[in-house]
Design an enzyme around this catalytic site. Structure first.
Site, short mmCIF file in Angstrom:
data_model
loop_
_atom_site.label_atom_id
_atom_site.label_comp_id
_atom_site.label_asym_id
_atom_site.label_seq_id
_atom_site.Cartn_x
_atom_site.Cartn_y
_atom_site.Cartn_z
N HIS A 252 23.02 -23.71 48.50
CA HIS A 252 24.38 -24.11 48.90
C HIS A 252 24.36 -24.34 50.42
CE1 HIS A 252 28.70 -23.51 49.73
NE2 HIS A 252 28.93 -23.66 48.45
N ASP B 218 21.18 -14.99 48.50
CA ASP B 218 22.56 -15.43 48.30
C ASP B 218 22.88 -15.19 46.83
OD1 ASP B 218 24.84 -16.81 47.64
OD2 ASP B 218 24.20 -18.73 48.51
N GLN C 93 26.45 -16.56 43.01
CA GLN C 93 26.57 -17.04 41.63
C GLN C 93 25.91 -16.09 40.63
OE1 GLN C 93 28.40 -19.56 40.81
NE2 GLN C 93 28.82 -20.28 42.88
N LYS D 131 34.65 -14.61 43.25
CA LYS D 131 33.94 -15.12 42.09
C LYS D 131 33.78 -14.06 41.00
CE LYS D 131 31.32 -18.43 44.92
NZ LYS D 131 32.05 -19.70 44.84
N CYS E 171 28.62 -28.81 47.41
CA CYS E 171 28.07 -28.25 48.66
C CYS E 171 26.56 -28.09 48.58
CB CYS E 171 28.73 -26.91 49.03
SG CYS E 171 30.46 -27.08 49.45
#
Lengths: 418, 161
Positions: free
Chosen positions: A132, A209, A212, A235, A373
């Protein structure tokens, strides 16, 4: 991971779970909302909404140092939320959990706090083509400032990282690795445990990261042995404006502060300021107290449902949706990794994703369209954009059917047969 | 909200499938490229000005159906018009697409009135107006324009990312 699995309780009944999410009763264009944009932001259960109301109604004041009842209460609740996050990702200590405004700020904190202190001219930073923009741009800013070099791990056509190529990138100048746990555009789950182990073999720290990943699977930062792990609250059914940076205590202590201000100091004089201990060294100013407590409530909710049960349900949705969409002529799924979360990026022949998204919205179906993104990834795939359906625990098989019917209807509009 | 489906029906069945003035022109005197970085839409517009009269115009590029249909209908509308008429039409179209005017108040807009429905879709307004920004840039010999360009005097704030 026993901290998570042991809390699994009632059997997973999606109809019952949907009752907890008031927004799912909404109608859009006179059709029941079908919310398939969970990778961008997921919806909030009533339990979290109520927790925010209760906090603002009965518990709010500024935290730390206040000697009155409400300040002590708010401080206690804020720190309880930190403890919930610590247990949720199995961090060794609560001081390794830093509250930020979101995953983007978490990554920027490491760039400023670690990168600007330890990365030198000629050093190399390894990223992947799946990242991202939030895990690309901060490192480019650092590279520009320091004269460091960005190296990029490529993917195969299925959207999986080429691990051989990753390993070949390492050399004595390699000083940092920043990789996503799960690709937001394609849903690919990266083999980060092995990648971290390899990097550590070269004494290189790794930031993951996890934006997700955390909503969809059990994450154990000690098992992964990652040095940093970043994610967002919104999220996982929590509020916006709150995120987490996990960092190993020894690294956090070695780092320089990111933002200056109140709470992050020990002693201030005009001659010299000494900084507070972690995690407070990185939490300047009044934090989003309510949002942190809301995130704690969201974690309680996820654990009550059970991460294993959530992952099982979402995997069934992924398999079903993949099979149904694959059957559609003129529709191509982008990202066919063997190990995926329930994210399906797709393109419809001769129809721009923005037209797909606009027409699906007529049927009350919310998908995301665009580059997500991830412009370097889109460039690698030879695309300018895709449509993306991303699922959460409250999505149903009937909603998959509605999505498939919606895509067919879009094709019919473009064929001029409606 | 049904009339944006009507918009799709009309523009897609007609101009998206059979875009008018699509391709290069022979004696271009003015041209510009337009780009919407949010969705990757890009198009080029070339025109031949003869004593302030647009005697030829062509467009090319890749974009969504709304952008392509808007470009196609725009070229039809401004062909054989003066520069001043084209500039006036650009202003009318931008106002229409942003929902600032009613189609019935407009004199020159004609069939372009179908784009009145786009104002219901704030994220798609930029798709509809990109060709018009680009035409404006071409008429003023601008080399390039973008829906995100700070220097663009007609930069829209609608539907920002």
């Amino acid at each position: 991971m026993s901290n998570i699995t042991s809390q699994r309780s009632a059997p997973f009944v999606v109809a019952q779970i949907r009752q907890d999410f008031p927004i799912l009763k909404l109608k859009v264009n006179d059709k029941p909302l079908i919310y398939l944009d969970n990778a961008a932001s997921s919806q909030m259960p009533q339990q979290v909404i109520q927790r925010l109301v209760d906090y603002q109604t009965n518990e709010h004041a500024n935290i730390n140092r206040g000697v009155h009842y409400l300040s002590e209460t708010a401080t206690l609740r804020f720190e309880e939320a930190r403890g919930k996050v610590q247990r949720f990702i199995n961090a060794a200590e609560t001081r390794e959990i830093i509250f930020t405004s979101g995953c983007t700020e978490s990554i920027n904190l490491v760039m400023h706090g670690y990168g600007r202190k330890f990365i030198q001219a000629g050093d190399e930073i390894i990223l992947t083509v799946l990242e991202h923009h939030s895990n690309i741009v901060p490192w480019q800013m650092l590279a520009e400032e320091k004269g460091a070099i960005i190296r990029v791990v490529p993917i195969n056509d299925a959207g999986e990282l080429l691990i051989d190529e990753y390993q070949k990138l390492f050399n004595p100048r390699t000083k940092f690795v920043a990789i996503s746990h799960v690709s937001n555009s394609l849903g690919t789950v990266n083999p980060i445990r092995e990648m971290i182990k390899f990097a550590h073999g070269h004494k290189v720290p790794v930031l993951v990261d996890g934006a997700q990943a955390v909503p969809h699977m059990s994450v154990d930062v000690q098992d992964l042995d990652c040095d940093f792990y970043a994610f967002s609250g919104h999220k996982l059914g929590g509020p916006t404006g709150i995120g987490i940076l996990y960092g190993k205590a020894s690294l956090l202590e070695a780092m320089q502060p990111f933002k200056g201000g109140g709470d992050m100091i020990a002693v201030v004089s005009f001659a010299k300021t000494t900084y507070n201990h972690i995690p407070h060294k990185f939490e300047a100013g009044t934090p989003p107290i309510a949002a942190a407590i809301g995130l704690g409530a969201a974690i309680d909710y996820l654990l009550q449902i059970g991460m294993v049960a959530i992952a099982e349900h979402e995997h069934q949705l992924l398999e079903y949706a993949t099979a149904q969409i694959t059957k559609l002529a003129g529709v191509t799924i982008i990202g066919r990794a063997k190990n995926k979360v329930a994210v399906i990026s797709f393109v419809v022949a001769d129809i721009h994703p923005h037209d797909v998204g606009t027409l699906l919205n007529l049927d009350g179906i919310a998908v995301r369209t665009g580059h997500h993104c991830t412009q370097p990834l889109m460039h690698r795939l030879g695309l300018s954009a895709t449509s993306r359906a991303s699922f959460a625990m409250y999505n149903t098989f009937a909603e998959v059917d509605a999505l498939v019917a919606g895509i067919v209807a879009v094709q019919q509009v473009f064929a001029g047969s409606m | 909200m049904s009339n944006y489906k009507d918009l799709y029906q009309e523009v897609i069945l007609d101009h998206n499938k059979k875009p008018r003035n699509y391709g290069q022109i022979e004696k271009a005197t003015h041209q510009a490229a337009g780009h919407n970085p949010l969705c990757g839409d890009h198009l080029q517009i070339a025109l031949e000005l003869n004593q302030d009269l647009i005697c030829a115009i062509g467009f090319s590029g890749e974009s969504c159906a709304i952008c392509k249909a808007s470009a196609s209908m725009m070229t039809v509308a401004v062909k054989n018009k003066t520069r001043a008429d084209a500039e006036a039409l650009i202003q009318e179209f931008l106002a229409l697409a942003k929902g600032q005017l009613n189609a019935i108040d407009l004199i020159q807009i004609g069939r372009l009135a179908v784009f009145a429905g786009i104002s219901q879709l704030p994220t798609r307004v930029k798709c509809a107006i990109l060709p018009w920004h680009t035409l404006h840039a071409a008429l003023n010999s601008g080399a390039e324009t973008s829906t995100e360009a700070e220097h663009d005097p007609m930069r829209t704030t609608i539907g920002g990312a």
